[in-house]
Design an enzyme around this catalytic site. Structure first.
Site, PDB file in Angstrom:
ATOM      1  N   HIS A  53     -47.139 -32.649 -27.796  1.00  7.91           N
ATOM      2  CA  HIS A  53     -47.947 -31.461 -27.474  1.00  7.91           C
ATOM      3  C   HIS A  53     -49.229 -31.912 -26.768  1.00  7.91           C
ATOM      4  CE1 HIS A  53     -50.482 -27.941 -27.940  1.00  7.91           C
ATOM      5  NE2 HIS A  53     -49.368 -27.261 -28.089  1.00  7.91           N
ATOM      6  N   LYS A  96     -50.101 -25.038 -35.492  1.00  7.81           N
ATOM      7  CA  LYS A  96     -51.181 -26.014 -35.291  1.00  7.81           C
ATOM      8  C   LYS A  96     -51.910 -26.278 -36.615  1.00  7.81           C
ATOM      9  CE  LYS A  96     -51.311 -24.542 -30.528  1.00  7.81           C
ATOM     10  NZ  LYS A  96     -52.035 -24.347 -29.286  1.00  7.81           N
ATOM     11  N   SER A 143     -50.041 -19.003 -24.171  1.00  4.72           N
ATOM     12  CA  SER A 143     -50.483 -17.600 -24.172  1.00  4.72           C
ATOM     13  C   SER A 143     -49.337 -16.595 -24.102  1.00  4.72           C
ATOM     14  CB  SER A 143     -51.498 -17.349 -23.054  1.00  4.72           C
ATOM     15  OG  SER A 143     -52.681 -18.108 -23.285  1.00  4.72           O
ATOM     16  N   GLU A 201     -45.492 -26.393 -21.069  1.00  2.40           N
ATOM     17  CA  GLU A 201     -46.732 -25.757 -21.500  1.00  2.40           C
ATOM     18  C   GLU A 201     -47.879 -26.186 -20.586  1.00  2.40           C
ATOM     19  OE1 GLU A 201     -46.521 -24.508 -25.866  1.00  2.40           O
ATOM     20  OE2 GLU A 201     -47.188 -26.568 -25.849  1.00  2.40           O
ATOM     21  N   GLU A 258     -52.155 -31.123 -27.133  1.00  2.00           N
ATOM     22  CA  GLU A 258     -53.281 -31.392 -28.048  1.00  2.00           C
ATOM     23  C   GLU A 258     -53.137 -32.773 -28.694  1.00  2.00           C
ATOM     24  OE1 GLU A 258     -52.925 -27.710 -30.202  1.00  2.00           O
ATOM     25  OE2 GLU A 258     -53.560 -26.639 -28.395  1.00  2.00           O
ATOM     26  N   GLY A 318     -53.796 -21.128 -25.314  1.00  2.00           N
ATOM     27  CA  GLY A 318     -54.919 -20.535 -26.035  1.00  2.00           C
ATOM     28  C   GLY A 318     -55.961 -19.871 -25.155  1.00  2.00           C
ATOM     29  N   ASN A 367     -45.753 -22.473 -33.300  1.00  3.64           N
ATOM     30  CA  ASN A 367     -46.529 -23.675 -33.620  1.00  3.64           C
ATOM     31  C   ASN A 367     -47.836 -23.211 -34.256  1.00  3.64           C
ATOM     32  OD1 ASN A 367     -48.085 -25.990 -33.611  1.00  3.64           O
ATOM     33  ND2 ASN A 367     -48.220 -26.133 -31.370  1.00  3.64           N
TER      34      ASN A 367
HETATM   35  P1  PGA Z   1     -50.812 -20.479 -27.493  1.00  5.18           P
HETATM   36  O1  PGA Z   1     -50.348 -21.982 -27.777  1.00  5.18           O
HETATM   37  O2  PGA Z   1     -49.588 -19.606 -27.607  1.00  5.18           O
HETATM   38  O3  PGA Z   1     -51.832 -20.168 -28.542  1.00  5.18           O
HETATM   39  O4  PGA Z   1     -51.369 -20.448 -26.099  1.00  5.18           O
HETATM   40  C1  PGA Z   1     -49.126 -22.466 -27.313  1.00  5.18           C
HETATM   41  C2  PGA Z   1     -48.894 -23.882 -27.766  1.00  5.18           C
HETATM   42  O5  PGA Z   1     -49.838 -24.686 -27.742  1.00  5.18           O
HETATM   43  O6  PGA Z   1     -47.765 -24.246 -28.164  1.00  5.18           O
END
Ligand code: PGA
Length: 249
Positions: A93, A11, A209, A163, A95, A169, A9
């Site tokens: 997601h 983003k 992560s 997640e 976010e 992140g 992803n």
């Molecule tokens: P990340 O994000 O691997 O940067 O922690 C995962 C995600 O939001 O799908």
């Protein structure tokens, strides 16, 4: 057997030059033994699909509207993503839930639209740190799962990504026992609602992560069928390490 899936992803990251990462990934993994998916920003979906046409690397979107077309300025539909060459869409997601107030019912409606367009829906769920610390994780997962997956969902185009919001992140991940607990719980919930034939087909991804350095131990966890990767999917070398770990799992 479920075929494992390494999903990236990007983003809101990536200008045209980022397409080179896809070429690099294909060169490193011309014949992967797991499924590969990269979800670039919508602006790059067409170019990414062109760059990967005829290869095992699938391109996906990161969100879509519930409608097929219409007066929805700034939005894009699942049909449009499919027309641009996408084969999957990430939905719900954290976010999107956080930045745009998306709730479970909307995610469920989007899942229906995405599956109707013939695309794979990658439905994301996960608890916040406060919910984890409050001992609410399984209740939250149960409610999000029930609310975000529609009753008429199709098994063959559904992927669920667990997640934990606090792991995205941050460089922090749950313990392997905590990941196992949630993934086993998701499988059991899907089995109770849709039956074993349906539940056994659904790939359950862990996200938050995931790095080349922790991928091997995560992929050894029960009911983990792959990963949804943010930051580490932006560099071919990092995502390649995760793909290699998944292939070896
Ligand atoms: P990340 O994000 O691997 O940067 O922690 C995962 C995600 O939001 O799908």
């Amino acid at each position: 057997m479920r075929r494992k899936l390494a999903a990236g992803n990007w983003k809101m990251n990536g200008l045209s030059a980022q397409i080179e990462v896809l070429n690099d990934l294909i060169n490193r993994h011309p014949a992967p033994t797991v499924d590969l998916l990269i979800c670039p920003p919508a602006t790059l979906v067409g170019a990414a699909a062109t760059a990967t046409a005829g290869t095992p690397l699938m391109i996906g979107g990161q969100d879509c509207h519930t409608a097929t077309s219409g007066a929805h300025t700034g939005d894009i539909s699942a049909e449009m993503l499919g027309d641009s060459g996408a084969g999957a869409v990430i939905l719900g997601h954290s976010e999107r839930r956080e930045d745009h107030g998306e709730e479970d019912a909307l995610v469920a409606a989007k899942t229906t639209t995405v599956q109707a367009a013939g695309l794979i829906a990658v439905v994301c769920i996960g608890e916040t740190l406060a919910q984890r610390e409050g001992g609410e994780t399984l209740n939250v997962i149960k409610a999000q799962l029930a609310g975000s997956i529609p009753a008429d969902a199709a098994a063959d185009t559904l992927v669920v990504a667990y997640e934990p919001v606090w792991a995205i992140g941050t460089g922090k991940i749950p313990t392997l026992a905590e990941i196992a607990e949630v993934h086993d719980f998701i499988r059991a919930e899907l089995t109770a609602r849709f039956g074993a034939d349906f539940a056994d087909k659904i790939r359950l991804l862990y996200g938050g992560s995931v790095k080349p350095t922790n991928a091997e131990e995560i992929f050894a966890v029960s009911n983990v069928d792959g990963a949804l990767v943010g930051g580490a999917s932006l560099k071919a070398e990092d995502f390649s390490g995760i793909i290699t770990a998944l292939e070896a799992s």
